[in-house]
Design a protein around this motif. Structure first.
Motif, PDB file in Angstrom:
ATOM      1  N   ALA A  97      34.237  40.248  51.438  1.00 34.17           N
ATOM      2  CA  ALA A  97      33.649  39.432  50.367  1.00 34.17           C
ATOM      3  C   ALA A  97      34.236  39.808  49.013  1.00 34.17           C
ATOM      4  CB  ALA A  97      32.133  39.598  50.354  1.00 34.17           C
ATOM      5  N   LEU A  98      34.410  41.100  48.772  1.00 41.62           N
ATOM      6  CA  LEU A  98      35.011  41.536  47.510  1.00 41.62           C
ATOM      7  C   LEU A  98      36.449  41.059  47.380  1.00 41.62           C
ATOM      8  CD1 LEU A  98      33.617  45.176  47.286  1.00 41.62           C
ATOM      9  CD2 LEU A  98      33.046  43.244  45.792  1.00 41.62           C
ATOM     10  N   TYR A  99      37.197  41.099  48.491  1.00 42.37           N
ATOM     11  CA  TYR A  99      38.587  40.641  48.447  1.00 42.37           C
ATOM     12  C   TYR A  99      38.653  39.140  48.156  1.00 42.37           C
ATOM     13  CZ  TYR A  99      43.264  39.284  49.495  1.00 42.37           C
ATOM     14  OH  TYR A  99      44.513  38.747  49.382  1.00 42.37           O
ATOM     15  N   VAL A 100      37.805  38.364  48.797  1.00 40.26           N
ATOM     16  CA  VAL A 100      37.805  36.917  48.568  1.00 40.26           C
ATOM     17  C   VAL A 100      37.521  36.625  47.100  1.00 40.26           C
ATOM     18  CG1 VAL A 100      36.544  34.772  49.059  1.00 40.26           C
ATOM     19  CG2 VAL A 100      37.261  36.263  50.935  1.00 40.26           C
ATOM     20  N   ARG A 101      36.564  37.340  46.541  1.00 41.00           N
ATOM     21  CA  ARG A 101      36.230  37.153  45.113  1.00 41.00           C
ATOM     22  C   ARG A 101      37.400  37.592  44.224  1.00 41.00           C
ATOM     23  NH1 ARG A 101      32.225  40.463  41.506  1.00 41.00           N
ATOM     24  NH2 ARG A 101      32.017  39.025  39.781  1.00 41.00           N
ATOM     25  N   TYR A 102      37.971  38.748  44.516  1.00 39.88           N
ATOM     26  CA  TYR A 102      39.092  39.270  43.737  1.00 39.88           C
ATOM     27  C   TYR A 102      40.293  38.337  43.826  1.00 39.88           C
ATOM     28  CZ  TYR A 102      42.671  42.537  42.104  1.00 39.88           C
ATOM     29  OH  TYR A 102      43.697  43.125  41.422  1.00 39.88           O
ATOM     30  N   ALA A 103      40.601  37.881  45.024  1.00 38.40           N
ATOM     31  CA  ALA A 103      41.748  36.986  45.202  1.00 38.40           C
ATOM     32  C   ALA A 103      41.536  35.680  44.443  1.00 38.40           C
ATOM     33  CB  ALA A 103      41.980  36.707  46.684  1.00 38.40           C
ATOM     34  N   GLY A 104      40.331  35.145  44.507  1.00 35.46           N
ATOM     35  CA  GLY A 104      40.051  33.899  43.804  1.00 35.46           C
ATOM     36  C   GLY A 104      40.196  34.018  42.297  1.00 35.46           C
ATOM     37  N   ARG A 105      39.877  35.190  41.769  1.00 34.64           N
ATOM     38  CA  ARG A 105      39.934  35.381  40.315  1.00 34.64           C
ATOM     39  C   ARG A 105      41.268  35.932  39.825  1.00 34.64           C
ATOM     40  NH1 ARG A 105      35.220  39.155  39.265  1.00 34.64           N
ATOM     41  NH2 ARG A 105      36.174  39.226  37.225  1.00 34.64           N
ATOM     42  N   ARG A 106      41.899  36.844  40.597  1.00 26.13           N
ATOM     43  CA  ARG A 106      43.069  37.561  40.086  1.00 26.13           C
ATOM     44  C   ARG A 106      44.380  37.232  40.794  1.00 26.13           C
ATOM     45  NH1 ARG A 106      43.528  39.822  35.822  1.00 26.13           N
ATOM     46  NH2 ARG A 106      44.468  41.733  36.576  1.00 26.13           N
ATOM     47  N   LEU A 107      44.333  36.814  42.048  1.00 29.20           N
ATOM     48  CA  LEU A 107      45.572  36.578  42.796  1.00 29.20           C
ATOM     49  C   LEU A 107      45.930  35.093  42.901  1.00 29.20           C
ATOM     50  CD1 LEU A 107      45.037  39.088  45.752  1.00 29.20           C
ATOM     51  CD2 LEU A 107      46.271  39.463  43.614  1.00 29.20           C
TER      52      LEU A 107
END
Length: 113
Positions: free
Chosen positions: A87-97
Motif C-alpha cells: 500500500a505504501l509503495y502504491v501511494r509512493y509510486a502514484g505521487r513520486r514515480l
C-alpha cells in the motif's frame, strides 16, 4: 524498426539517450529511495522472525492472549507488513514515480512519432 506498445518507433540510441537523461536518473533514484529501505526493513523483520523460530521456540510459544501465541502474532505480522509495504509503495509510486515516468514517456512519444 517496429513500433513499441505506445506506437513509438525508436531505435536503441533513443532509449540509451533516455536512460542517460537526468529525469531517468532521478526516477531511478526515487525508486531506490523507497525500495532499498523497504526491502532492508522487511528482510530484517523476516530474519528476526525466522531466527526466533530457530533459536527461541520457547519464547515464541508464549501465550499472548488466551490460546494466541507470540509465533502466531508475529506470523500474522508478516502478512500485515507485506500488505502495508504494498500500500505504501502504491501511494509512493502514484505521487513520486508515475508523474515523472509519464513525463519521460510523453517526451519520448512527442519526439519520436
Amino acid at each position: 524498426m517496429s513500433p513499441d506498445r505506445a506506437g513509438v518507433t525508436a531505435g536503441p540510441d533513443v532509449w540509451t539517450a533516455a536512460e542517460a537523461s537526468e529525469d531517468f536518473r532521478e526516477l531511478r533514484a526515487r525508486l531506490l529511495r523507497f525500495v532499498l529501505p523497504a526491502t532492508a526493513g522487511f528482510l530484517g523483520w523476516l530474519f528476526l522472525f525466522v531466527g526466533l523460530s530457530a533459536w527461541a521456540p520457547g519464547l515464541l510459544g508464549t501465550r499472548v492472549l488466551g490460546d494466541l501465541t507470540l509465533v502466531l502474532v508475529l506470523a500474522i505480522g508478516q502478512f500485515v507488513t507485506t500488505f502495508a509495504i504494498t500500500a505504501l509503495y502504491v501511494r509512493y509510486a502514484g505521487r513520486r514515480l508515475d508523474p515523472l515516468a509519464d513525463e519521460i514517456r510523453e517526451r519520448l512519444e512527442r519526439g519520436h512519432r
